[in-house]
Design a protein around this motif. Structure first.
Motif, PDB file in Angstrom:
ATOM      1  N   SER A 104      22.325  49.136  43.483  1.00 35.90           N
ATOM      2  CA  SER A 104      23.487  50.006  43.271  1.00 35.90           C
ATOM      3  C   SER A 104      23.804  50.774  44.550  1.00 35.90           C
ATOM      4  O   SER A 104      22.920  51.083  45.342  1.00 35.90           O
TER       5      SER A 104
ATOM      6  N   THR B 117      39.135  48.292  40.967  1.00 38.39           N
ATOM      7  CA  THR B 117      38.138  48.428  39.903  1.00 38.39           C
ATOM      8  C   THR B 117      37.638  47.061  39.468  1.00 38.39           C
ATOM      9  O   THR B 117      36.431  46.876  39.250  1.00 38.39           O
ATOM     10  N   ASP B 118      38.545  46.095  39.346  1.00 40.41           N
ATOM     11  CA  ASP B 118      38.148  44.738  38.962  1.00 40.41           C
ATOM     12  C   ASP B 118      37.197  44.123  39.978  1.00 40.41           C
ATOM     13  O   ASP B 118      36.200  43.491  39.610  1.00 40.41           O
ATOM     14  N   GLU B 119      37.499  44.299  41.264  1.00 41.74           N
ATOM     15  CA  GLU B 119      36.621  43.765  42.309  1.00 41.74           C
ATOM     16  C   GLU B 119      35.253  44.437  42.248  1.00 41.74           C
ATOM     17  O   GLU B 119      34.221  43.774  42.349  1.00 41.74           O
ATOM     18  N   SER B 120      35.254  45.727  42.077  1.00 39.68           N
ATOM     19  CA  SER B 120      34.001  46.464  41.966  1.00 39.68           C
ATOM     20  C   SER B 120      33.208  45.992  40.749  1.00 39.68           C
ATOM     21  O   SER B 120      31.994  45.770  40.833  1.00 39.68           O
ATOM     22  N   ASP B 121      33.897  45.810  39.632  1.00 34.54           N
ATOM     23  CA  ASP B 121      33.237  45.319  38.415  1.00 34.54           C
ATOM     24  C   ASP B 121      32.661  43.917  38.604  1.00 34.54           C
ATOM     25  O   ASP B 121      31.668  43.561  37.970  1.00 34.54           O
ATOM     26  N   ASP B 122      33.288  43.130  39.483  1.00 29.18           N
ATOM     27  CA  ASP B 122      32.803  41.779  39.778  1.00 29.18           C
ATOM     28  C   ASP B 122      31.692  41.767  40.831  1.00 29.18           C
ATOM     29  O   ASP B 122      31.225  40.704  41.232  1.00 29.18           O
TER      30      ASP B 122
END
Length: 116
Positions: A58, A70-75
């Motif tokens: 992390s 946010t999507d990229e971070s979630d991926d």
């Protein structure tokens, strides 16, 4: 008495290189200090040249609005120029290089140019 800054082991895949990254320093800066170069341009979290995959661990961002969705971070994508380790990390950076190898290539190039 100030609390000591934690340090975490970071492994760069697919090369398998490891270095120590203080939790108060961007991953890219710690890598460079350890002799590893990652793709970079702006080093302030906007250009996304350094974007790489966080395989495990992390991170926390050192700026309020890094240039990642946010999507990229979630991926699992991160910007190592503006993120610091919060645990041991494995990151996938296929274009990472040893600084010593890059320095040697530059020296050869300069030597060749002097001959002409």
């Amino acid at each position: 008495m100030p609390k000591p800054t934690p340090t975490f082991v970071v492994r760069i895949e697919p090369a398998g290189w490891e270095f120590s990254a203080p939790g108060d320093r961007p991953i890219m800066q710690a890598a460079r200090e350890a002799g590893y170069l990652m793709p970079a341009s702006c080093r302030n979290g906007t250009c996304r040249t350094c974007m790489c995959k966080l395989v495990s661990g992390s991170v926390r961002y050192t700026i309020e609005w890094p240039g990642i969705s946010t999507d990229e971070s979630d991926d699992g994508w991160i910007l190592p120029c503006v993120s610091a380790a919060e645990s041991p990390l494995v990151i996938h950076v296929p274009h990472a290089r040893l600084k010593s190898e890059v320095d040697a290539m530059l020296a050869q190039s300069i030597t060749r140019q002097k001959r002409f």
